[in-house]
Scaffold this active site. Structure first.
Site, PDB file in Angstrom:
ATOM      1  N   CYS A  27       0.833  -1.209   0.000  1.00 26.25           N
ATOM      2  CA  CYS A  27       0.000   0.000   0.000  1.00 26.25           C
ATOM      3  C   CYS A  27       0.870   1.262   0.000  1.00 26.25           C
ATOM      4  O   CYS A  27       1.550   1.545   0.978  1.00 26.25           O
ATOM      5  CB  CYS A  27      -0.900  -0.050   1.231  1.00 26.25           C
ATOM      6  SG  CYS A  27      -1.705   1.493   1.652  1.00 26.25           S
ATOM      7  N   CYS A  80       0.106   3.808   2.721  1.00 25.77           N
ATOM      8  CA  CYS A  80       0.565   3.271   4.014  1.00 25.77           C
ATOM      9  C   CYS A  80       2.038   3.602   4.219  1.00 25.77           C
ATOM     10  O   CYS A  80       2.450   3.994   5.316  1.00 25.77           O
ATOM     11  CB  CYS A  80       0.377   1.757   4.070  1.00 25.77           C
ATOM     12  SG  CYS A  80      -1.334   1.205   3.957  1.00 25.77           S
TER      13      CYS A  80
END
Length: 139
Positions: free
Chosen positions: A31, A34
């Site tokens: 991600c 993230c």
């Protein structure tokens, strides 16, 4: 050494039970947002050593992500006195994360518990009697 704790289904309950204030970052290695949020989160952990900053790798711990209904990552959750008081998907910029932490620190948890109890009471009373015909006299 990282200022964060890796949460698993094995240590999650104990970590939340043993600590008054736990921030949880639900993330995954693939991600991009993230990865952008990680240094902001780490810095906040260093600046707030009295709080527990934890991370849940949603790929390694799918049961935890599912248990909390995590549908997009990163998602930040704050648990205080074993009550989830904040959950929001998206990578927060540093000022927003600082603000969320400050607001969470200022919450009166007695008031939060009263509100939860009131909401649970309302939910139960609203559910009663719906869809049931009035039957006078019992049987």
């Amino acid at each position: 050494m990282s200022g964060t704790v890796e949460l698993t289904k094995e240590n999650f309950d104990q970590t939340v039970a043993d600590n008054e204030f736990v921030l949880i970052d639900f993330w995954a290695d693939w991600c991009g947002p993230c990865k952008q949020f990680a240094p902001v989160y780490e810095k906040a952990a260093e600046e707030n050593p009295d709080l527990v900053f934890a991370k849940v790798d949603t790929e390694a711990q799918p049961e935890l992500a599912q248990a909390f209904g995590i549908q997009s990552i990163p998602t930040l959750m704050i648990v205080r006195d074993q009550v989830a008081i904040f959950a929001q998907p998206g990578a927060l910029p540093e000022p927003a994360l600082t603000d969320v932490i400050d607001q969470a620190r200022k919450l009166d948890m007695d008031e939060v518990r009263k509100d939860i109890a009131a909401q649970e009471g309302q939910g139960q009373s609203q559910g009663e009697g719906q869809g049931q015909g009035q039957q006078p006299g019992g049987e």
